[in-house]
Design an enzyme around this catalytic site. Structure first.
Site, PDB file in Angstrom:
ATOM      1  N   ASP A 165       2.556  29.497  -2.587  1.00 28.70           N
ATOM      2  CA  ASP A 165       3.747  29.035  -3.302  1.00 28.70           C
ATOM      3  C   ASP A 165       4.577  28.190  -2.323  1.00 28.70           C
ATOM      4  O   ASP A 165       4.243  27.038  -2.064  1.00 28.70           O
ATOM      5  CB  ASP A 165       4.470  30.294  -3.812  1.00 28.70           C
ATOM      6  CG  ASP A 165       5.736  30.030  -4.586  1.00 28.70           C
ATOM      7  OD1 ASP A 165       5.876  28.937  -5.144  1.00 28.70           O
ATOM      8  OD2 ASP A 165       6.599  30.923  -4.653  1.00 28.70           O
ATOM      9  N   PHE A 198       5.861  31.620 -12.846  1.00 28.27           N
ATOM     10  CA  PHE A 198       5.589  32.918 -12.239  1.00 28.27           C
ATOM     11  C   PHE A 198       4.530  33.626 -13.061  1.00 28.27           C
ATOM     12  O   PHE A 198       4.667  33.808 -14.270  1.00 28.27           O
ATOM     13  CB  PHE A 198       6.854  33.775 -12.134  1.00 28.27           C
ATOM     14  CG  PHE A 198       6.620  34.995 -11.303  1.00 28.27           C
ATOM     15  CD1 PHE A 198       6.715  34.952  -9.926  1.00 28.27           C
ATOM     16  CD2 PHE A 198       6.238  36.192 -11.905  1.00 28.27           C
ATOM     17  CE1 PHE A 198       6.433  36.075  -9.152  1.00 28.27           C
ATOM     18  CE2 PHE A 198       5.956  37.320 -11.144  1.00 28.27           C
ATOM     19  CZ  PHE A 198       6.063  37.257  -9.763  1.00 28.27           C
ATOM     20  N   LYS A 226       0.614  26.260  -5.875  1.00 32.40           N
ATOM     21  CA  LYS A 226       1.739  25.625  -6.600  1.00 32.40           C
ATOM     22  C   LYS A 226       2.160  24.396  -5.804  1.00 32.40           C
ATOM     23  O   LYS A 226       3.014  24.496  -4.910  1.00 32.40           O
ATOM     24  CB  LYS A 226       2.925  26.589  -6.706  1.00 32.40           C
ATOM     25  CG  LYS A 226       2.695  27.850  -7.529  1.00 32.40           C
ATOM     26  CD  LYS A 226       4.004  28.658  -7.641  1.00 32.40           C
ATOM     27  CE  LYS A 226       3.809  29.992  -8.304  1.00 32.40           C
ATOM     28  NZ  LYS A 226       5.006  30.862  -8.269  1.00 32.40           N
ATOM     29  N   ARG A 273      -0.989  44.085 -11.695  1.00 34.93           N
ATOM     30  CA  ARG A 273      -2.145  43.630 -10.901  1.00 34.93           C
ATOM     31  C   ARG A 273      -3.468  43.909 -11.609  1.00 34.93           C
ATOM     32  O   ARG A 273      -4.464  43.238 -11.375  1.00 34.93           O
ATOM     33  CB  ARG A 273      -2.168  44.324  -9.531  1.00 34.93           C
ATOM     34  CG  ARG A 273      -0.972  44.021  -8.642  1.00 34.93           C
ATOM     35  CD  ARG A 273      -1.250  44.506  -7.221  1.00 34.93           C
ATOM     36  NE  ARG A 273      -0.060  44.592  -6.395  1.00 34.93           N
ATOM     37  CZ  ARG A 273       0.452  43.582  -5.680  1.00 34.93           C
ATOM     38  NH1 ARG A 273      -0.122  42.397  -5.731  1.00 34.93           N
ATOM     39  NH2 ARG A 273       1.518  43.747  -4.934  1.00 34.93           N
ATOM     40  N   GLU A 331      -6.119  34.112  -0.041  1.00 28.49           N
ATOM     41  CA  GLU A 331      -4.808  34.397  -0.638  1.00 28.49           C
ATOM     42  C   GLU A 331      -4.914  34.432  -2.154  1.00 28.49           C
ATOM     43  O   GLU A 331      -5.778  33.770  -2.735  1.00 28.49           O
ATOM     44  CB  GLU A 331      -3.816  33.272  -0.264  1.00 28.49           C
ATOM     45  CG  GLU A 331      -2.794  33.631   0.782  1.00 28.49           C
ATOM     46  CD  GLU A 331      -1.721  34.614   0.320  1.00 28.49           C
ATOM     47  OE1 GLU A 331      -1.976  35.462  -0.558  1.00 28.49           O
ATOM     48  OE2 GLU A 331      -0.612  34.535   0.856  1.00 28.49           O
ATOM     49  N   ASP A 332      -4.006  35.165  -2.791  1.00 26.87           N
ATOM     50  CA  ASP A 332      -3.946  35.115  -4.257  1.00 26.87           C
ATOM     51  C   ASP A 332      -3.269  33.817  -4.703  1.00 26.87           C
ATOM     52  O   ASP A 332      -3.749  33.139  -5.597  1.00 26.87           O
ATOM     53  CB  ASP A 332      -3.221  36.339  -4.829  1.00 26.87           C
ATOM     54  CG  ASP A 332      -1.830  36.577  -4.226  1.00 26.87           C
ATOM     55  OD1 ASP A 332      -1.471  35.909  -3.225  1.00 26.87           O
ATOM     56  OD2 ASP A 332      -1.102  37.437  -4.751  1.00 26.87           O
TER      57      ASP A 332
HETATM   58  P1  IMP Z   1       4.719  31.943  -0.331  1.00 29.56           P
HETATM   59  O1  IMP Z   1       4.905  32.624   0.992  1.00 29.56           O
HETATM   60  O2  IMP Z   1       6.015  31.470  -0.933  1.00 29.56           O
HETATM   61  O3  IMP Z   1       3.662  30.863  -0.322  1.00 29.56           O
HETATM   62  O4  IMP Z   1       4.280  33.043  -1.352  1.00 29.56           O
HETATM   63  C1  IMP Z   1       3.098  33.635  -1.273  1.00 29.56           C
HETATM   64  C2  IMP Z   1       3.124  35.045  -1.826  1.00 29.56           C
HETATM   65  O5  IMP Z   1       4.170  35.259  -2.793  1.00 29.56           O
HETATM   66  C3  IMP Z   1       1.844  35.255  -2.567  1.00 29.56           C
HETATM   67  O6  IMP Z   1       0.852  35.737  -1.708  1.00 29.56           O
HETATM   68  C4  IMP Z   1       2.250  36.249  -3.624  1.00 29.56           C
HETATM   69  O7  IMP Z   1       2.157  37.549  -3.113  1.00 29.56           O
HETATM   70  C5  IMP Z   1       3.689  35.925  -3.936  1.00 29.56           C
HETATM   71  N1  IMP Z   1       3.804  35.018  -5.107  1.00 29.56           N
HETATM   72  C6  IMP Z   1       4.118  33.697  -5.119  1.00 29.56           C
HETATM   73  N2  IMP Z   1       4.120  33.198  -6.361  1.00 29.56           N
HETATM   74  C7  IMP Z   1       3.790  34.238  -7.178  1.00 29.56           C
HETATM   75  C8  IMP Z   1       3.576  34.345  -8.598  1.00 29.56           C
HETATM   76  O8  IMP Z   1       3.707  33.405  -9.392  1.00 29.56           O
HETATM   77  N3  IMP Z   1       3.226  35.584  -9.046  1.00 29.56           N
HETATM   78  C9  IMP Z   1       3.052  36.667  -8.242  1.00 29.56           C
HETATM   79  N4  IMP Z   1       3.210  36.594  -6.904  1.00 29.56           N
HETATM   80  C10 IMP Z   1       3.578  35.395  -6.382  1.00 29.56           C
HETATM   81 MG    MG Z   2       0.229  37.656  -1.641  1.00 30.26          MG
END
Ligand code: IMP
Ligand code: MG
Length: 180
Positions: free
Chosen positions: A108, A157, A136, A170, A104-105
């Site tokens: 969050d 962010f 995070k 990106r 994963e990148d």
């Molecule tokens: P989650 O499902 O809330 O854990 O979010 C995961 C996805 O949200 C990541 O794979 C990203 O694509 C996007 N995301 C979450 N935080 C950020 C950020 O700070 N910058 C850019 N994309 C984010």
């Molecule tokens: Mg993502």
């Protein structure tokens, strides 16, 4: 590197230079190298779009054999999680009985990881681990262990190195941050 970039309505300031990202990727690769061998037959499962740069740098630092597969999901609009995970490209290859490393990148809220790990359990994989470029901790609501984290950040962010704001940014080599 530019100190500031403007993407749509927001200004982003440089936060993590490319050299520091490379060191973090190297360290997380070393941990994977210590825990896997060729015999593990690992499948690296990249989560598109955000992981494409991390995965391509990471894979060249690994010293065990891997297969690479991708799924494409989306849960973010602008700088906020929608709480709903949409699957745009599902799992194309069979992962039954395989050891999977999810790449994963950024993790969050954890909604995306919860969704992907449920998918893998349904496919009866032998095991799965999560490897993320960013984590995070203060935002995470999931139950899955995030075993391999290259870097941790607060509730900020960020864009760059694969991560986007409204699909832009990106291509930036460094990580930039905005206040949401
Ligand atoms: P989650 O499902 O809330 O854990 O979010 C995961 C996805 O949200 C990541 O794979 C990203 O694509 C996007 N995301 C979450 N935080 C950020 C950020 O700070 N910058 C850019 N994309 C984010
Ligand atoms: Mg993502």
């Amino acid at each position: 590197m530019a100190e500031k970039v403007k993407i749509c309505d927001r200004t982003f300031e440089v936060m993590i230079p490319a050299t520091q990202i490379a060191e973090s990727v190297e360290r997380v690769a070393e941990r994977l190298n210590a825990n896997f061998t060729d015999e593990d037959n690992v499948v690296l499962l990249g989560i598109l779009n955000g992981s494409f740069i991390f995965l391509s740098d990471l894979v060249r630092k690994l010293n065990f054999r891997v297969e690479i597969s991708f799924v494409k999901i989306a849960s973010y609009e602008g700088c906020n999680s929608t709480g709903e995970v949409r699957e745009m490209i599902g799992l194309k290859s069979s992962v039954k009985g395989r050891k999977v490393v999810i790449v994963e990148d950024i993790v969050d809220t954890g909604h995306s990881i919860t969704h992907i790990t449920a998918l893998l359990r349904a496919q009866k994989v032998a095991s799965y681990d999560v490897c993320t470029l960013f984590f995070k901790p203060a935002a995470y609501q999931g139950k899955e262990e995030i075993k391999y984290r290259a870097m941790e950040i607060g509730n900020e962010f960020i864009v760059g190195y694969g991560l986007d704001y409204n699909e832009l940014g990106r291509e930036l080599a460094d990580i930039y941050v905005t206040k949401c």
